[in-house]
Design an enzyme around this catalytic site. Structure first.
Site, PDB file in Angstrom:
ATOM      1  N   SER A  47      12.446  54.445  90.257  1.00  0.00           N
ATOM      2  CA  SER A  47      11.979  53.268  90.712  1.00  0.00           C
ATOM      3  C   SER A  47      12.767  52.635  91.947  1.00  0.00           C
ATOM      4  O   SER A  47      12.846  53.374  92.976  1.00  0.00           O
ATOM      5  CB  SER A  47      11.594  52.466  89.409  1.00  0.00           C
ATOM      6  N   ASP A 266       4.668  51.215  91.244  1.00  0.00           N
ATOM      7  CA  ASP A 266       4.158  50.643  90.044  1.00  0.00           C
ATOM      8  C   ASP A 266       4.381  49.046  90.392  1.00  0.00           C
ATOM      9  O   ASP A 266       3.862  48.237  89.460  1.00  0.00           O
ATOM     10  CB  ASP A 266       4.653  51.076  88.649  1.00  0.00           C
ATOM     11  N   ALA A 356       6.785  38.460  87.807  1.00  0.00           N
ATOM     12  CA  ALA A 356       6.815  37.812  89.240  1.00  0.00           C
ATOM     13  C   ALA A 356       7.096  38.835  90.238  1.00  0.00           C
ATOM     14  O   ALA A 356       6.701  38.832  91.349  1.00  0.00           O
ATOM     15  CB  ALA A 356       7.889  36.602  89.225  1.00  0.00           C
ATOM     16  N   THR A 485      18.434  46.490  82.354  1.00  0.00           N
ATOM     17  CA  THR A 485      18.460  47.781  83.213  1.00  0.00           C
ATOM     18  C   THR A 485      19.486  47.780  83.975  1.00  0.00           C
ATOM     19  O   THR A 485      19.830  48.868  84.622  1.00  0.00           O
ATOM     20  CB  THR A 485      17.209  47.619  84.226  1.00  0.00           C
TER      21      THR A 485
HETATM   22  P1  NG1 Z   1      15.834  43.442  83.680  1.00  0.00           P
HETATM   23  O1  NG1 Z   1      16.903  44.392  84.263  1.00  0.00           O
HETATM   24  O2  NG1 Z   1      16.002  43.688  82.330  1.00  0.00           O
HETATM   25  O3  NG1 Z   1      15.963  41.996  83.960  1.00  0.00           O
HETATM   26  C1  NG1 Z   1      14.226  44.337  85.724  1.00  0.00           C
HETATM   27  C2  NG1 Z   1      13.037  43.217  85.912  1.00  0.00           C
HETATM   28  C3  NG1 Z   1      11.885  43.386  84.904  1.00  0.00           C
HETATM   29  C4  NG1 Z   1      11.150  44.933  84.925  1.00  0.00           C
HETATM   30  C5  NG1 Z   1      12.322  45.901  84.591  1.00  0.00           C
HETATM   31  C6  NG1 Z   1      11.907  47.243  84.662  1.00  0.00           C
HETATM   32  C7  NG1 Z   1      13.253  40.901  86.906  1.00  0.00           C
HETATM   33  C8  NG1 Z   1      14.075  39.588  86.646  1.00  0.00           C
HETATM   34  N1  NG1 Z   1      13.765  41.957  85.932  1.00  0.00           N
HETATM   35  O4  NG1 Z   1      14.518  44.136  84.241  1.00  0.00           O
HETATM   36  O5  NG1 Z   1      10.865  42.534  85.358  1.00  0.00           O
HETATM   37  O6  NG1 Z   1      10.659  45.079  86.012  1.00  0.00           O
HETATM   38  O7  NG1 Z   1      13.531  45.608  85.462  1.00  0.00           O
HETATM   39  O8  NG1 Z   1      11.933  47.768  85.822  1.00  0.00           O
HETATM   40  O9  NG1 Z   1      12.797  41.251  87.830  1.00  0.00           O
HETATM   41 ZN    ZN Z   2       8.950  50.928  89.746  1.00  0.00          ZN
END
Ligand code: NG1
Ligand code: ZN
Length: 513
Positions: A47, A266, A356, A485
């Site tokens: 991604s 996405d 968001a 992540t």
């Molecule tokens: P984490 O790293 O758990 O905050 C991030 C994004 C999620 C989602 C995931 C998957 C923020 C604050 N967090 O998650 O919204 O998109 O990555 O890609 O944007």
């Molecule tokens: Zn993505």
């Protein structure tokens, strides 16, 4: 390397990913067998991560995210330390069946993707699993294909026309129909930053097919020059820096709409500048509100009893939640990660969900589609045109998962239908100033949350200290949670002024130190 199947599957430095690919591929084949040969997907992508990373995610047979019990099995399969351990686990998870397991695979344009995809195919051959490789596809395209195949009662992969052709046909036909219903036929101009990712390919196709309806100009659309992937461009860059892609700085045409997708298309974020070059972000919260405002009007006009709900996470701006309350739309907050939002959205006839950061979609339930296809016989022209518009939107918007391409067209459809421009869209509400920061801690697993991640249960006593700080700021709100992540803890803070939001953020970060 210890793998844990997170909100986005497995993601790490590409050279360390082999075990995760092997485990995920085995999980996909076994899951397909458990579901009597339904098709399951394996998508290789990281991604918005840097180009040196890669990742893998399994797409469940309904076209959505992998079911929770299989996430656990997938983690175990990825963490074996020998071939014999892998074979034992496969035996444990194998459901005896005469059905042929089937898997579809796809990948993004990272230089490491073809090798990882080949590895996945070696495992599929070893496990006598039938597969079809779709090559370079966006993550939502593969989700869409999995859903399509399993809707077909024989679970066969349609070859004529091929699924990707059906995907483009479905999106473009729905958009053309909606366009023809506009009261003023206006061909908008939109510049799309493709993050130099795999999204460049379908966006080229869309811009070609829809040239009579939209003037789409593509930038950062070179998926082959990999060092530029997500580098100073893309939805994540725009959202986190709250500024345009670096090659657009000082070059944006005032009051014209721009959009950025992420590395696997996405997510999508819109933005524009005013004459004095002030930059305005139109993020996932605003996409959600634009779409639900229009859907609410259509449902009212249709006079059909259809429930509408909006699903957000704690990262949604407080002003957007207040706006929805005023609009009279039921709003639910879930944990971060689209699988949680998707799950909640299914409880409504029309469930709108967006993070968001621009990841989201609109789900139309089977019950809702049934009502739309079988409306009462006596109905006015207004009712009929509202029902037709709802049906067209349900065909335009990807029902499997958030999809930057279909979200792009949905936004343009609504702006065109409401005769609204970027400025009008922005004027719906004013964001509360906010700050999102990452804090490195020794062990993020000690941060345990409750209440859709808005409150900490552990470390004991920390939440009370955050509450105390928040109470000192007008419209103050702040929460702390471990990222799913990245190896970090995220701190979100918002308040009435930019200065106050920054101060609150700094103080909460101070507590973590
Ligand atoms: P984490 O790293 O758990 O905050 C991030 C994004 C999620 C989602 C995931 C998957 C923020 C604050 N967090 O998650 O919204 O998109 O990555 O890609 O944007
Ligand atoms: Zn993505």
């Amino acid at each position: 390397m210890k793998f844990s199947y997170g909100t986005a599957g497995f993601r790490t430095e590409a050279s360390l990913l082999d075990a995760a690919i092997i485990g995920s591929t085995a999980a996909a084949a076994l899951r397909s067998l458990e579901l009597r040969g339904k098709t399951v997907g394996v998508i290789i992508t990281a991604s918005h991560n840097p180009v040196s990373d890669n990742g893998v995610k399994v797409i469940d047979a309904d076209g959505g995210m992998l079911s929770m019990d299989w996430e656990e099995k997938c983690t175990k399969l990825a963490n074996v330390t020998s071939k014999s351990e892998l074979e034992l686990l496969i035996k444990e998870y194998l459901v005896p069946s005469t059905f042929q397991p089937t898997v579809v695979i796809g990948m993004d344009t990272r230089p490491s993707s073809p090798r990882l995809s080949e590895l996945s195919k070696v495992i599929l051959d070893e496990l006598s699993t039938a597969y079809k490789d779709y090559g370079f596809v966006t993550t939502p395209q593969l989700h869409w294909i999995v859903k399509l195949i399993n809707q077909n009662s024989s679970y066969s992969i349609p070859s004529n026309p091929p699924p990707l052709v059906l995907y483009y046909d479905s999106l473009c036909n729905a958009y053309a129909n909606i366009f023809s219903s506009f009261t003023v036929l206006h061909r908008p101009t939109l510049t799309v930053d493709c993050a130099n990712g795999v999204g460049s390919l379908p966006l080229k196709e869309l811009s070609k097919r829809l040239k009579d309806y939209i003037n789409i100009r593509l930038i950062n659309n070179d998926p082959c020059t990999s060092k530029y992937l997500n580098n100073g461009c893309g939805a994540d860059h725009v959202k986190t820096t709250q500024s345009p892609p670096v090659n657009l700085v000082d070059k944006m045409v005032p009051n014209q709409l721009y959009a950025s997708v992420d590395g696997d298309a996405d997510r999508i974020i819109f933005y524009f500048t005013e004459k004095e070059k002030k930059f305005h972000l139109l993020d996932g919260d605003r996409i959600s509100i634009l779409l639900v405002s229009f859907l609410k009007i259509l449902v009212q006009k249709s006079r059909l009893p259809l429930s509408i709900g909006v699903i957000q996470t704690a990262y949604a701006n407080g002003s957007s939640t207040a706006y929805l309350k005023n609009l009279g739309v039921l709003t639910i907050c879930t944990k971060t990660g689209v699988k949680h939002l998707h799950h909640e959205a299914k409880n409504f006839d029309i469930g709108v969900y967006f993070e968001a950061n621009g990841h989201g979609t609109v789900l139309f339930s089977q019950g809702c589609l049934h009502k739309l296809w079988n409306p009462p016989t006596e109905k006015s022209d207004t009712e009929t045109s509202a029902i037709v518009a709802l049906l067209q939107l349900s065909q335009l918007i990807n029902q499997a998962i958030g999809d930057a391409l279909s979200d792009l067209l949905a936004v343009l459809s609504v702006l065109g239908s409401l005769l609204c421009d970027a400025k009008g869209w922005l004027s719906m509400y004013d964001d509360l100033p906010n700050k999102l920061v990452k804090v490195k801690v020794a062990d993020r697993s000690v941060f345990v949350t409750t209440d859709a991640e808005r409150r900490l249960v552990k470390p004991v006593g920390l939440q009370e200290k955050i509450d105390d700080l928040v109470s000192q700021y007008e419209n103050g709100r702040s929460f702390v949670r471990a990222s799913g992540t990245e190896d970090a803890v995220r701190v979100y803070a918002e308040a009435k002024t930019k200065k106050a939001a920054e101060e609150l953020s700094a103080k909460v970060c101070g507590l973590l130190q």
